[in-house]
Write a protein that holds these residues in place. Sequence first.
Motif: not given
Length: 292
Positions: A248, A251, A265, A268-269, A272-273
């Motif tokens: 994070e 990012s 990009d 980070n997702p 987050k998942k």
Amino acid sequence: MNTNNSKSATVIGLGMMGVTLARLLLQGGYKVTVWNRTPEKAAELVKDGAILAPDAATAIGASPVVVICVYDYAAANEILRNTVTEAALKDRVIIQLTTGHPQEARDAEQWANTIGARYIDGGIQAAPSQMGRPDTPILVSGNETAYAQAEPVLRIFGGNISYLGEQVAAASAMDLATLSSIYGTMLGFFHGVRIMESEHVPVDTFGNIVGGIMPTFGDFIRHEANVINAGDYSITESPMRISVEAVERISQHAYSAGINTAFPDYANPLFKKAKAAGLMEQELAALVKVLR
Ligand SMILES: NC(=O)c1ccc[n+]([C@@H]2O[C@H](COP(=O)([O-])OP(=O)(O)OC[C@H]3O[C@@H](n4cnc5c(N)ncnc54)[C@H](OP(=O)(O)O)[C@@H]3O)[C@@H](O)[C@H]2O)c1
């Protein structure tokens, strides 16, 4: 033609790698027969004792072990898959050192079985100038008897052989997975270069720092792989939450510094998942669950 001499091998394909392999075999005392689509590339090898065959089938007929190392499987198939060459391959051991993907290895083994040849698939994890050393890494998989017959030749090419078992696609899968690790690391490294540039910190210093942590990073990777293998994700080295926060920050920095955000990009997702999936209090290795 001497097909009984155990120190006799054929090399098909004399690109940068094939020439190196043939030369190493000559240096290792082998009788070496070669064939290449462009025969001129054999000139130096012939001066040093190699025999240039007029066609692939003749080259194959000259030795019990046939090394093929060409650009890709399409090229290998173009050379090998015709009735004359297939007849010559009967009872030969084919060492496929052309880089390919797992399905190509499976197809090649199946084809070899139908023509009465033995087949093993290999992946070279070194540049031509690094071949022939005790630590040169070579991945290989396929029929165990064929491997036993191929091993003396492979040892000439590199001392660090990983025989990955009879599943023929294992070597190319391992090669792909290794490259995936390397490119993932390199993309992160290049993003790191952009962080350094944006913060006016010398990039060469960054290179030295990253190079310095690589040996311990290697131990960490081994540990994470063992965690995944064992299926026990209780925290032993590095909790997921640390990485979720770190990525994070990477990012946020990219967006605030106005540098390219492609790397964060992507990363980070995924983290987050992992957080959304309730993996924060598990070992970092649990990220694989997000990818499954
Ligand atoms: N070089 C490396 O650093 C390295 C490292 C690890 C693995 N490898 C793998 O080793 C293999 C060979 O690499 P290389 O560096 O030697 O490649 P290269 O120098 O580009 O040579 C390609 C070889 O393939 C032959 N070839 C290509 N298309 C052909 C076709 N349609 N029919 C017949 N022959 C054909 C070429 O013949 P001509 O001479 O007639 O063009 C040449 O012998 C590749 O699969 C590569 O991924 C290479």
